[in-house]
Design a protein around this motif. Structure first.
Motif, PDB file in Angstrom:
ATOM      1  N   PHE A  88     -18.472  60.100 -95.336  1.00 46.38           N
ATOM      2  CA  PHE A  88     -17.012  60.041 -95.313  1.00 46.38           C
ATOM      3  C   PHE A  88     -16.667  58.564 -95.092  1.00 46.38           C
ATOM      4  O   PHE A  88     -16.602  58.089 -93.957  1.00 46.38           O
ATOM      5  N   GLY A  89     -16.496  57.836 -96.218  1.00 42.84           N
ATOM      6  CA  GLY A  89     -16.473  56.380 -96.174  1.00 42.84           C
ATOM      7  C   GLY A  89     -15.334  55.774 -95.380  1.00 42.84           C
ATOM      8  O   GLY A  89     -15.493  54.719 -94.778  1.00 42.84           O
ATOM      9  N   ASP A  90     -14.173  56.428 -95.362  1.00 47.05           N
ATOM     10  CA  ASP A  90     -13.027  55.878 -94.619  1.00 47.05           C
ATOM     11  C   ASP A  90     -13.115  56.186 -93.130  1.00 47.05           C
ATOM     12  O   ASP A  90     -12.388  55.606 -92.325  1.00 47.05           O
ATOM     13  N   LEU A  91     -13.976  57.144 -92.772  1.00 49.88           N
ATOM     14  CA  LEU A  91     -14.131  57.477 -91.342  1.00 49.88           C
ATOM     15  C   LEU A  91     -15.153  56.533 -90.722  1.00 49.88           C
ATOM     16  O   LEU A  91     -16.035  56.021 -91.406  1.00 49.88           O
ATOM     17  N   GLN A  95     -16.997  58.892 -86.126  1.00 52.60           N
ATOM     18  CA  GLN A  95     -16.312  60.078 -86.666  1.00 52.60           C
ATOM     19  C   GLN A  95     -17.208  60.857 -87.628  1.00 52.60           C
ATOM     20  O   GLN A  95     -17.176  62.091 -87.646  1.00 52.60           O
TER      21      GLN A  95
END
Lengths: 231, 293
Positions: A88-91, A95
């Motif tokens: 989950f690259g934006d997390l 997270q």
């Protein structure tokens, strides 16, 4: 023990796996090898429930998995490290680990175990996952899967595109998991890695396991590698 | 009135439009961002919120503030529940296919609109404001309730931001938004997330409607304008970007208020639509959207 019994699956009109059967026991490492398009990744996606089997049964310790939704399969104890990591690259790193820990009863302890295994992640906890190096991303992908405390870990080409020191770390991790009783199905293109970590090597061709041998019976020049991997 | 006070009035009107638009469009943005569903029925969830607020105002005895407070809680819950049922009964069965869900939500739009016409009737009906006071400025007096709308919308949007960025539910939504399959592979029940997000999106539209209905009145055809403006806002802000949606809502709301006050509301719509056309040519992903990888 995870067993696949005469499983057929594929995408839309395309059948990829045909009556495929395999099993892997706790603490065992089964390596799947084969040419591109042979169906190795589809085997892992079918076990995860991301591709639904059209026939056959998948069981974990006797309990049917093929009738469960994908999230139920993950919660039953299957951890997945997909090809290309798919973090989950934006997390943040923390997270991503939290997502893995959500299904578990003792998340703090599990998180600490994972961070001890990959200390580099501790230094990057607040960093977005997409900003990590390739090696760090692979550590996170494996760490995130281990947060699920899986009984069976599915690894899809974890050494792809990594430098030798990272590949060695992944081998050590698989060895460490074997000692804790986790069963591992490893899809791998590198013969040396397969021979170093696997207990058994299954060769996938035509949507089936065409041959399966104890790794100790094979060497780098074995005919099976020439037939099914082309090396 | 001099230009300065006239501009101040226009900006204050624009802020009210921006506040309502930000709430409505953030619901549409959430649904598109997480579910990849273009919800053409979003304006009807807005309309339902207003219509239900009228029913509450009619059937709950006591002061207007009491029935309004009840409507502000009850209407989003009822509309959210209806949206969750629509998700389960229709969208889930279409496997959330983008093209199919556009057609399906057009169907939901007509069902809700005609149901409202049957039960509510064709007339516009007023809902009393919960508070009635005027803010007296040196140049003009201004309805205090409009400032309450701006403050309430700001509070709800702040709460939404906290939920999305700080809570476990927000983390699950963001993970699902990034990669639906991987979310499933990590034990997240994506179907439940989708039902919750669709309900939340509809509830936000309903909340916006309850806030604004004492100013505009309830009518069964009132969903069209909020839908159009929400789409304009979401496209300019960047599909799926909540931050972009909020900034675009403020810009469009203020433009709408200023152009409507100085010229005509129709011209304000023309300006907004031209802005969308320009954005689609120059930056198709919107101001804060990302290009597909």
């Amino acid at each position: 023990m995870l067993t696949l019994d005469r499983v057929t699956s594929g995408y839309d009109a395309v059948i990829v796996l045909r009556d495929l059967s395999l099993s892997v026991s706790g603490g065992e490492v089964l390596c799947l090898m084969g040419r591109n398009g042979a169906g190795k990744t589809t085997i892992l996606r079918t076990i995860m429930g991301l591709v639904r089997p059209r026939s056959g049964q998948i069981r974990l310790d006797g309990r049917r998995l093929d009738t469960q939704p994908a999230h139920g399969i993950a919660r039953a104890g299957i951890g997945y490290v997909p090809q290309g990591r798919r973090l989950f690259g934006d997390l943040s790193v923390a997270q991503n680990l939290t997502i893995g820990l959500m299904a578990r009863d003792r998340p703090q302890r599990t998180r600490e175990t994972v961070l001890q295994l990959f200390p580099r992640l501790r230094e990057r906890l607040n960093q977005p996952a997409r900003t990590l190096s390739g090696g760090e991303q692979q550590m996170l992908a494996i760490g995130r899967a281990l947060c699920m405390e899986p009984k069976v870990l599915l690894l899809d080409e974890p050494s792809e595109g990594l430098q030798p020191s990272m590949i060695a770390l992944i081998r050590d991790t698989i060895d460490a998991l074997r000692r804790t009783g986790v069963a591992t199905i490893l899809v791998e293109q590198r013969v040396d890695t397969a021979l170093a970590v696997a207990d058994r090597i299954g060769f996938v061709a035509g949507g089936r396991i065409a041959e399966c041998h104890p790794a100790s019976d094979l060497g780098p020049d074995s005919e099976a590698f020439h037939r099914h991997v082309g090396v | 009135m001099d230009f300065g006070p006239f501009l101040l009035l226009a900006v204050m009107e624009g802020l009210v439009s921006a506040a309502v638009l930000a709430l409505t469009a953030s619901g549409l943005s959430l649904v598109f961002g997480i579910m990849r569903v273009v919800n053409v029925a979003h304006g009807e969830f807005f309309m339902l919120g207003a219509v239900l607020a009228w029913f509450v105002s009619q059937f709950v005895p006591g002061p207007a503030a009491l029935s309004f407070a009840l409507a502000l809680i009850l209407c989003p819950l009822v509309v959210g529940l209806l949206a969750a049922i629509a998700d389960w009964a229709v969208l889930k069965r279409l496997n959330y296919e983008p093209e199919a869900t556009i057609v399906a939500t057009i169907g939901i739009l007509y069902i809700l609109q005609q149901a409202a016409l049957s039960l509510f009737g064709p007339d516009a009906r007023p809902v009393p404001a919960p508070v009635d006071f005027r803010v007296q400025l040196p140049w003009f007096g201004y309805a205090g309730y409009k400032l309450v709308v701006v403050a309430a919308a700001a509070m709800i949007l702040t709460l939404l931001w906290v939920v999305l960025s700080r809570s476990r539910a927000g983390l699950i939504m963001r993970a699902t938004q990034e990669d639906r399959d991987m979310a499933r592979a990590f034990g997240i029940n994506v179907d439940r997330v989708y039902a919750g997000v669709f309900a939340l999106g509809a509830a936000l539209a309903a909340m916006a409607a309850v806030l604004v209905v004492p100013i505009t009145q309830a009518h069964y055809l009132m969903g069209g304008d909020p839908l159009l403006l929400s789409f304009i806002t979401v496209i300019i802000g960047g599909l799926g970007s909540l931050r972009g949606t909020l900034i675009a809502a403020i810009v469009i709301g203020l433009t709408d208020g200023i152009v409507s006050t100085f010229f005509a509301p129709t011209l304000a719509r023309i300006v907004a639509t031209l802005a969308v056309a320009l954005i689609l040519v120059v930056r198709p992903q919107g101001l804060f959207g990302r290009t597909a990888p």
